[in-house]
Design an enzyme around this catalytic site. Structure first.
Site, PDB file in Angstrom:
ATOM      1  CB  CYS A  50      -0.983  -0.006   1.162  1.00 61.28           C
ATOM      2  SG  CYS A  50      -0.220  -0.412   2.714  1.00 61.28           S
ATOM      3  CG  ASN A  51       2.818   2.832   2.845  1.00 61.45           C
ATOM      4  OD1 ASN A  51       1.949   3.670   2.640  1.00 61.45           O
ATOM      5  ND2 ASN A  51       2.986   2.248   4.005  1.00 61.45           N
ATOM      6  CD  GLN A 122       3.749  -5.567   3.014  1.00 62.60           C
ATOM      7  OE1 GLN A 122       4.556  -4.651   3.148  1.00 62.60           O
ATOM      8  NE2 GLN A 122       2.448  -5.372   3.103  1.00 62.60           N
ATOM      9  N   GLY A 192     -18.405   0.205  22.849  1.00 52.52           N
ATOM     10  CA  GLY A 192     -18.413   0.736  21.484  1.00 52.52           C
ATOM     11  C   GLY A 192     -17.916  -0.306  20.508  1.00 52.52           C
ATOM     12  N   GLY A 194     -16.728   0.609  17.307  1.00 50.70           N
ATOM     13  CA  GLY A 194     -16.123   1.350  16.191  1.00 50.70           C
ATOM     14  C   GLY A 194     -14.791   0.762  15.757  1.00 50.70           C
ATOM     15  CG  MET A 196      -9.431   3.141  18.956  1.00 49.32           C
ATOM     16  SD  MET A 196      -8.011   3.314  17.889  1.00 49.32           S
ATOM     17  CE  MET A 196      -7.461   4.942  18.291  1.00 49.32           C
TER      18      MET A 196
END
Lengths: 425, 305
Positions: A50-51, A122, A192, A194, A196
């Site tokens: 991805c980078n 990778q 939660g 979410g 995180m």
């Protein structure tokens, strides 16, 4: 051996451009097949994360290697893009620079997050894929296997990987670990469902947490996340009961006001018998009133507290860079020196073969003459020895000169001269 | 055969190495080598210490077949050895933690005091029966456990302070988790109560089998009994408070126990139980239990009777 690399990374290329050039696993195979069709004597490895997107090519001689422009043309053509529009985003490196870059990448000192551990695997996977499909040869074997060793050496000899730098990992693996020795007997409450919370759950499970409960305003979302990780979910009205039984709370809701105020918490803490509690408040705005952290036996950490640790750890990793770079420089020198010694060895061998060839042909011509046909075997042997001595004495000095300079800059020119003079390819 | 100064220096080197960890990276090759050197240095220290101790045991048993001639020096050496073994175990089990700086000062202090004390046994008069030996070892074990508990409590409070101040310990000064210090502190507290209790019982049995009576009102016995009672109360308090959630209870009890042990030892040493007189079969009838209690109690503090 020659090596070349073109590529774009997070350093110089924005993500909008990088994503245009990224390759899926299937595309990598297709692209390398295509490259081999165009440049048959060229080895290749394509690294796409991805980078970064980087194409490494290698060959035994310069003539077999495509130019950087040809490589950029190839990549842009593959993605059906105009090369002129994107040329400026591509880095172009040759020889030692390309090797040094590869070593830096595999050692993760070129990564967006210095010291991240994924990149080494990778790089290894990209090489393995090339090996499996037959795209890698001696040049790629040498540099990529060496890159793997360099990554390990940097990992062992520096502390580049030691400190965690993401908020969830610092929260669980540093803060909570400093309080609890083990997590398998602890009750963990995640408030939660979410992003995180999702990011924190693997770290909790990795530390051995077995009793994890997710409480969320939307039970459906809590259930979905709980199913994903194989943990329990409970409705929102069970929040207080779960706080009372918890040893560790990870709170990640999107609430605009604190969901647990100090006065509410005091009552819960009394019900908890003041048991030790770690609260990782990863929500912004915070879910727990900051004053709760002043209560005895409560260790409350907000995102800012954890971010301070993350930044400190990041700085610490960056402090390891000079040492890591020094190791990489040493390793580049080592691999280049190995290559040069191997190259001079090839030249010496070729020169000896050429001399042996001439000796054999001259001897057969000589022994074919009438005058020597009836010569005794002793005389023939004496003549053969004389030829051997002659060849050895003629070659001794030039070969000795190559060996003597095999470690310095003169070597290249001397070997080239020798190859040129004796027409060794 | 090594002498006590030899391993005192060796332990001092280990202590300096432990202190040096403050400036040395805890991970990577350097961290690994530091730990290897530390383990090697600790092993050498413990090995020489063990050799010396075996030599002392040989000397103590060489007199007669059934008696042991043990000096104050020997108790000091044995006490230091038990703590050094505990340190070695912790070093191997938790080499990444900085436990040594909390335990080694006790080892150094005990060896230092043992050196000051005369290694000469108190003649044939300072002989001990099996019960006396058991009694002495149990009292010494209890005192050592209290010292170890004190180290655990110190680490607990330091770590709790760091956590309250949002300071992570994944630095070069790594301490064990709160839970670890707390649970081992609890083990030390309960263990010391059990050990001192056993020491008391074995002392009583020793006196009864030898003299047929116990001088209960001897100040040495009273202080030692007081220490035992305190440790039982401390164990009960920490258990009760821990149940109510007070995480610091164990640590506080360990600190208080250490202070009380120190005071009890000092008080015992100031009594005839401190053994100002030579021990011997001929005069054991007077204050034998008292003197025995003092031997072990004072061995950790290093006062010469």
């Amino acid at each position: 051996m020659k090596l070349r690399m073109i590529g774009c990374s997070h350093h110089t290329t924005p993500v909008e451009i990088r994503e245009k050039f990224s390759f899926t696993e299937q595309q990598v195979e297709g692209a390398l097949n295509l490259l081999r069709d165009q440049y048959s004597d060229c080895e290749s490895v394509l690294l796409s994360t991805c980078n970064r997107v980087e194409l490494y090519v290698g060959a035994s001689t310069e003539v077999d290697l495509p130019t950087t422009s040809q490589l950029i043309q190839f990549v842009t053509d593959f993605h059906q893009l105009a090369p002129q529009a994107y040329e400026e985003h591509f880095a172009r490196l040759d020889g030692e620079d390309a090797i040094e870059h590869l070593f830096s990448v595999s050692s993760s000192i070129d990564s967006l997050v210095v010291g991240e551990s994924q990149i080494a695997s990778q790089v290894h996977e990209a090489y393995e894929q090339a090996v499996k499909q037959g795209f890698a040869g001696p040049a790629m074997h040498a540099v990529f296997q060496h890159a793997n060793r360099v990554a390990k050496r940097v990992g062992h000899e520096t502390e580049i990987h030691t400190r965690r730098i993401s908020v969830p990992s610092v929260a669980v693996s540093e803060m909570a670990r400093d309080v609890f020795e083990r997590f398998d007997d602890k009750k963990v409450l995640v408030i939660g469902s979410g992003e995180m919370g999702r990011e924190t759950l693997p770290y909790l499970m990795n530390e051995g947490a077995k009793s994890i409960t997710i409480v969320n305003r939307s039970l459906e979302n809590a259930q979905k996340l709980a199913e994903e990780f194989g943990v329990r979910s409970e409705p929102w009205d069970r929040l207080d009961a779960n706080v009372i039984s918890a040893d560790l709370i990870v709170s990640t809701t999107g609430a605009t006001e604190p969901i647990i105020t100090e006065s509410r918490f005091r009552k819960l803490q009394t019900a908890r018998n003041n048991r030790m509690l770690v609260i990782l408040d990863l929500a912004v705005p915070r879910d727990f009133e900051a004053s709760i952290g002043r209560l005895p036996y409560v260790y409350l950490y907000s995102v800012d507290d954890l971010q301070v640790v993350c930044n400190r750890n990041r700085t610490f990793r960056e402090q390891q860079l000079p040492k890591a770079k020094r190791i990489i420089k040493e390793e580049v020198e080592r691999i280049v020196s190995d290559w040069k010694i191997r190259a001079s060895g090839d030249t010496i061998r070729a020169l000896r073969d050429r001399a042996a060839e001439i000796r054999t042909s001259e001897l057969s011509r000589l022994f074919g003459k009438q005058a020597l046909q009836n010569a005794s075997p002793e005389v023939q042997q004496e003549i053969e020895h004389a030829f051997d001595r002659l060849v050895n004495k003629i070659l001794h000095q030039p070969l000795q000169s190559i060996r003597d300079v095999s470690q310095n800059e003169q070597r290249d020119s001397l070997v080239s001269a020798l190859r040129w003079l004796f027409k060794i390819r | 055969m090594p002498n006590a100064t030899c391993f005192l220096i060796a332990y001092s080197v280990v202590f300096v190495l432990e202190l040096a960890r403050w400036r040395i990276p805890s991970t990577g090759k350097i961290g690994w080598w530091t730990r290897v050197i530390l383990v090697a240095a600790a092993s050498v220290s413990l090995f020489t210490h063990t050799l010396y101790l075996l030599d002392r045991i040989f000397l103590a048993t060489s007199g007669t077949n059934s008696t042991w001639a043990i000096s104050w020096h020997d108790w000091g050496i044995l006490s230091a050895w038990t703590l050094a073994v505990a340190y070695g175990w912790l070093l191997i089990r938790r080499s990444e933690n900085w436990i040594g700086i909390f335990v080694l000062p006790f080892v150094l202090m005990l060896v230092g005091v043992a050196i000051i004390l005369s290694p000469k046994t108190l003649g044939s008069a300072n002989s001990a029966t099996g019960w006396r030996l058991l009694h002495g070892i149990a009292m010494m074990g209890g005192t050592m456990l209290v010292s170890l508990g004190f180290a655990m409590a110190t680490m607990y409070f330091l770590q709790a302070w760091r956590l309250k101040n949002k300071l992570t310990s994944r630095s070069r000064f790594q301490l064990p988790s709160l839970e670890y210090s707390q649970s081992y502190g609890r083990i030390c507290l309960l263990g010391s109560a059990a050990s001192i209790g056993f020491g008391m019982v074995s002392g009583v049995i020793m006196n009864l089998t030898r003299d047929g009576r116990v001088e209960w009102l001897d100040r040495g016995i009273l202080f030692s009994a007081g220490l035992f009672v305190w440790l039982v109360i401390a164990s009960a308090i920490q258990w009760q408070l821990s149940r109510r959630g007070s995480g610091d209870a164990t640590a506080w009890m360990n600190i208080l126990s250490f202070l009380i042990v120190a005071a009890a030892v000092a008080l015992v040493l100031s009594t005839p139980h401190g053994g100002n007189k030579m021990f011997g079969p001929s005069d054991e009838g007077q204050t034998s239990v008292n003197r025995d209690l003092l031997i072990e109690a004072s061995s950790s503090e290093g006062k010469n009777p």
